[in-house]
Design a protein around this motif. Structure first.
Motif, PDB file in Angstrom:
ATOM      1  N   ARG A   1      -7.018   2.765  -8.953  1.00 32.20           N
ATOM      2  CA  ARG A   1      -7.821   1.565  -8.649  1.00 32.20           C
ATOM      3  C   ARG A   1      -7.006   0.559  -7.840  1.00 32.20           C
ATOM      4  O   ARG A   1      -7.521  -0.073  -6.925  1.00 32.20           O
ATOM      5  CB  ARG A   1      -8.291   0.939  -9.964  1.00 32.20           C
ATOM      6  CG  ARG A   1      -9.175  -0.294  -9.764  1.00 32.20           C
ATOM      7  CD  ARG A   1      -9.525  -0.910 -11.094  1.00 32.20           C
ATOM      8  NE  ARG A   1     -10.190   0.068 -11.950  1.00 32.20           N
ATOM      9  CZ  ARG A   1     -10.467  -0.159 -13.242  1.00 32.20           C
ATOM     10  NH1 ARG A   1     -10.099  -1.302 -13.805  1.00 32.20           N
ATOM     11  NH2 ARG A   1     -11.076   0.766 -13.975  1.00 32.20           N
ATOM     12  N   GLU A   2      -5.723   0.408  -8.181  1.00 31.11           N
ATOM     13  CA  GLU A   2      -4.866  -0.523  -7.443  1.00 31.11           C
ATOM     14  C   GLU A   2      -4.714  -0.080  -5.985  1.00 31.11           C
ATOM     15  O   GLU A   2      -4.715  -0.910  -5.072  1.00 31.11           O
ATOM     16  CB  GLU A   2      -3.488  -0.595  -8.101  1.00 31.11           C
ATOM     17  CG  GLU A   2      -2.548  -1.587  -7.416  1.00 31.11           C
ATOM     18  CD  GLU A   2      -1.160  -1.609  -8.071  1.00 31.11           C
ATOM     19  OE1 GLU A   2      -0.267  -2.252  -7.483  1.00 31.11           O
ATOM     20  OE2 GLU A   2      -0.983  -0.979  -9.125  1.00 31.11           O
ATOM     21  N   LEU A   3      -4.624   1.239  -5.773  1.00 34.28           N
ATOM     22  CA  LEU A   3      -4.503   1.761  -4.414  1.00 34.28           C
ATOM     23  C   LEU A   3      -5.756   1.449  -3.594  1.00 34.28           C
ATOM     24  O   LEU A   3      -5.678   1.035  -2.437  1.00 34.28           O
ATOM     25  CB  LEU A   3      -4.268   3.274  -4.470  1.00 34.28           C
ATOM     26  CG  LEU A   3      -4.130   3.989  -3.116  1.00 34.28           C
ATOM     27  CD1 LEU A   3      -2.919   3.472  -2.355  1.00 34.28           C
ATOM     28  CD2 LEU A   3      -4.036   5.498  -3.327  1.00 34.28           C
TER      29      LEU A   3
ATOM     30  N   LEU B   1       3.540   5.509  -6.054  1.00 34.57           N
ATOM     31  CA  LEU B   1       3.397   5.403  -7.511  1.00 34.57           C
ATOM     32  C   LEU B   1       2.222   6.223  -8.020  1.00 34.57           C
ATOM     33  O   LEU B   1       2.294   6.846  -9.089  1.00 34.57           O
ATOM     34  CB  LEU B   1       3.238   3.927  -7.913  1.00 34.57           C
ATOM     35  CG  LEU B   1       4.458   3.031  -7.684  1.00 34.57           C
ATOM     36  CD1 LEU B   1       4.134   1.582  -8.001  1.00 34.57           C
ATOM     37  CD2 LEU B   1       5.651   3.500  -8.525  1.00 34.57           C
ATOM     38  N   VAL B   2       1.131   6.243  -7.244  1.00 29.81           N
ATOM     39  CA  VAL B   2      -0.039   7.038  -7.639  1.00 29.81           C
ATOM     40  C   VAL B   2       0.311   8.516  -7.615  1.00 29.81           C
ATOM     41  O   VAL B   2      -0.085   9.300  -8.502  1.00 29.81           O
ATOM     42  CB  VAL B   2      -1.247   6.718  -6.735  1.00 29.81           C
ATOM     43  CG1 VAL B   2      -2.368   7.732  -6.964  1.00 29.81           C
ATOM     44  CG2 VAL B   2      -1.748   5.301  -6.993  1.00 29.81           C
ATOM     45  N   GLU B   3       1.041   8.912  -6.586  1.00 25.08           N
ATOM     46  CA  GLU B   3       1.440  10.321  -6.469  1.00 25.08           C
ATOM     47  C   GLU B   3       2.328  10.747  -7.654  1.00 25.08           C
ATOM     48  O   GLU B   3       2.267  11.905  -8.111  1.00 25.08           O
ATOM     49  CB  GLU B   3       2.201  10.544  -5.154  1.00 25.08           C
ATOM     50  CG  GLU B   3       1.308  10.473  -3.918  1.00 25.08           C
ATOM     51  CD  GLU B   3       2.126  10.517  -2.629  1.00 25.08           C
ATOM     52  OE1 GLU B   3       3.377  10.580  -2.735  1.00 25.08           O
ATOM     53  OE2 GLU B   3       1.516  10.476  -1.537  1.00 25.08           O
TER      54      GLU B   3
ATOM     55  N   LEU C   1       0.828  -1.200   0.000  1.00 25.72           N
ATOM     56  CA  LEU C   1       0.000   0.000   0.000  1.00 25.72           C
ATOM     57  C   LEU C   1       0.865   1.254   0.000  1.00 25.72           C
ATOM     58  O   LEU C   1       0.568   2.229  -0.738  1.00 25.72           O
ATOM     59  CB  LEU C   1      -0.920  -0.028   1.232  1.00 25.72           C
ATOM     60  CG  LEU C   1      -1.887   1.152   1.401  1.00 25.72           C
ATOM     61  CD1 LEU C   1      -2.830   1.259   0.208  1.00 25.72           C
ATOM     62  CD2 LEU C   1      -2.688   1.000   2.691  1.00 25.72           C
ATOM     63  N   GLU C   2       1.933   1.263   0.785  1.00 25.76           N
ATOM     64  CA  GLU C   2       2.819   2.418   0.821  1.00 25.76           C
ATOM     65  C   GLU C   2       3.495   2.631  -0.540  1.00 25.76           C
ATOM     66  O   GLU C   2       3.646   3.775  -1.000  1.00 25.76           O
ATOM     67  CB  GLU C   2       3.883   2.225   1.916  1.00 25.76           C
ATOM     68  CG  GLU C   2       3.347   2.286   3.329  1.00 25.76           C
ATOM     69  CD  GLU C   2       2.665   3.601   3.637  1.00 25.76           C
ATOM     70  OE1 GLU C   2       3.186   4.664   3.215  1.00 25.76           O
ATOM     71  OE2 GLU C   2       1.592   3.576   4.281  1.00 25.76           O
ATOM     72  N   ARG C   3       3.886   1.511  -1.181  1.00 23.64           N
ATOM     73  CA  ARG C   3       4.501   1.613  -2.501  1.00 23.64           C
ATOM     74  C   ARG C   3       3.492   2.157  -3.521  1.00 23.64           C
ATOM     75  O   ARG C   3       3.832   3.023  -4.354  1.00 23.64           O
ATOM     76  CB  ARG C   3       5.017   0.249  -2.936  1.00 23.64           C
ATOM     77  CG  ARG C   3       5.787   0.289  -4.281  1.00 23.64           C
ATOM     78  CD  ARG C   3       6.174  -1.088  -4.782  1.00 23.64           C
ATOM     79  NE  ARG C   3       6.988  -1.811  -3.818  1.00 23.64           N
ATOM     80  CZ  ARG C   3       6.607  -2.910  -3.206  1.00 23.64           C
ATOM     81  NH1 ARG C   3       5.384  -3.407  -3.427  1.00 23.64           N
ATOM     82  NH2 ARG C   3       7.398  -3.515  -2.361  1.00 23.64           N
TER      83      ARG C   3
END
Length: 381
Positions: free
Chosen positions: A140-142, A131-133, A125-127
């Motif tokens: 969606r993966e987050l 990546l989203v940022e 989740l932290e990774r």
């Protein structure tokens, strides 16, 4: 005053002449120091005091229902160790038994697996957040990883509650989550007291709710007594009581009435009464017979002597009083009496010393002196 009554009454029909021939009242028994010691002679002073009005009830010593606990296991398993013997006194929370349980270990392993999954999911989740940022991964993966994390947290909370219900303390569950290692079940004492029953041995397979041990806190006991209907109106919850058991006839145990039954025994026509009593030095044992003296009121201040100084014989009640180094029989007119004291209406004055211990032996000497024989080593005066 009682001695004033005696002077005013003069020679009535209930004075010495009714029970003693002329001269009998003046018979005095003199004892040597050795004779006094041999019969254990003791005296008490006639004293003016407020004498209590008591009612006597018969009863049986029982454990206090709020101070009895049965030790059980909440899971099936095998007894690995027993830490306390029968008769031991234990504190609340003390470790009594160690049990190995397949059901418990299964739940512990599920908790460890959920913790491992949570750790991996948290890393992912932290990774994913980073990546989203940076616009590399889809949101969606987050969201999927966040849902997985919540589900694992809910699973861990559910498994924690389950382990608590199975008997594991919260601090032990915390250790399992940190160290990732299963543990055995330690059954703790639910209250402080004495182990009075133990029905388990090493290696025994046990089932849930089977009684393994029984603990009783004997610091406070219940006396289950019975009162007759004519006494009921005098008894109230909270009234002080004194208790005597035949095993310790010279000991007094103090307590109070804690329960008066709302129903009457239809056969005996009695009302069950409970009295809570402090159990000094653990002397009161379950099922001992007891005499309960309920203090229902206080009367006027009166001249009193201990009841053990009284002798009932020859149709009268009397005591031996110390006069000028001799012991003389004093005929008494009695009033109210309870388990400790008797009210003296006539026959004694404040300050008179009456014989308590050894008065029966003294009476035998008095009878011998009265008949003209040797007073068993004493000397008629």
């Amino acid at each position: 005053q009682p001695h004033d009554d005696q002077r005013r009454d003069g020679p009535h029909k209930d004075d010495h002449k009714e029970t003693a021939a002329p001269g009998e009242g003046s018979i005095g028994i003199r004892l040597t120091a050795e004779e006094r010691e041999n019969i254990g002679l003791r005296t008490e002073v006639a004293t003016v005091r407020s004498i209590e009005d008591v009612r006597k009830l018969n009863g049986i010593v029982k454990p206090h229902p709020d101070r009895v606990a049965q030790v059980t296991s909440r899971v099936p398993g095998k007894v690995l160790d027993i830490h306390v013997p029968l008769g031991a006194w234990v504190k609340r929370g003390e470790d009594l038994l160690e049990v190995q349980s397949v059901e418990l270990e299964r739940a512990e392993l599920s908790l460890i697996q959920a913790e491992n999954k949570l750790a991996l999911t948290t890393i992912d989740l932290e990774r994913a957040k980073k990546l989203v940022e940076r616009g590399i991964a889809a949101r969606r993966e987050l969201l999927t990883l966040e849902n997985q994390q919540r589900e694992l947290l809910n699973e861990i909370e559910s498994l924690t509650r389950q382990l608590i219900l199975l008997g594991l303390p919260p601090e032990e569950i915390k250790r399992i989550r940190q160290e990732k290692a299963v543990t055995t079940l330690h059954i703790l004492a639910p209250l402080g007291g004495t182990i009075v029953e133990r029905s388990v041995v090493l290696g025994q397979m046990i089932e849930p709710n089977a009684v393994l041990m029984k603990i009783i806190d004997t610091s406070v006991m219940i006396i289950e007594g019975e009162a007759f209907e004519d006494t009921l109106s005098l008894l109230k919850v909270g009234q002080k009581v004194r208790v005597v058991v035949s095993a310790y006839p010279t000991e007094l145990f103090e307590g109070k009435i804690s329960f008066i039954s709302p129903t009457v025994n239809p056969t005996k026509r009695t009302i069950p009464i409970w009295a809570e009593v402090r159990n000094r030095r653990g002397m009161l044992k379950q099922d001992l017979f007891a005499q309960v003296y309920a203090i229902v009121g206080e009367q006027r201040r009166s001249l009193t002597i201990p009841v053990e100084s009284l002798i009932s014989a020859e149709g009268s009640e009397f005591a031996f009083v110390e006069r000028s180094g001799a012991y003389v029989r004093a005929e008494l007119a009695l009033g109210l009496r309870n388990d400790r004291f008797a009210e003296i209406r006539r026959g004694l004055s404040p300050g008179d010393r009456v014989v308590t211990d050894g008065n029966r032996q003294l009476y035998a000497k008095w009878l011998a002196a009265k008949s003209g024989g040797p007073a068993l080593g004493g000397h008629p005066h």
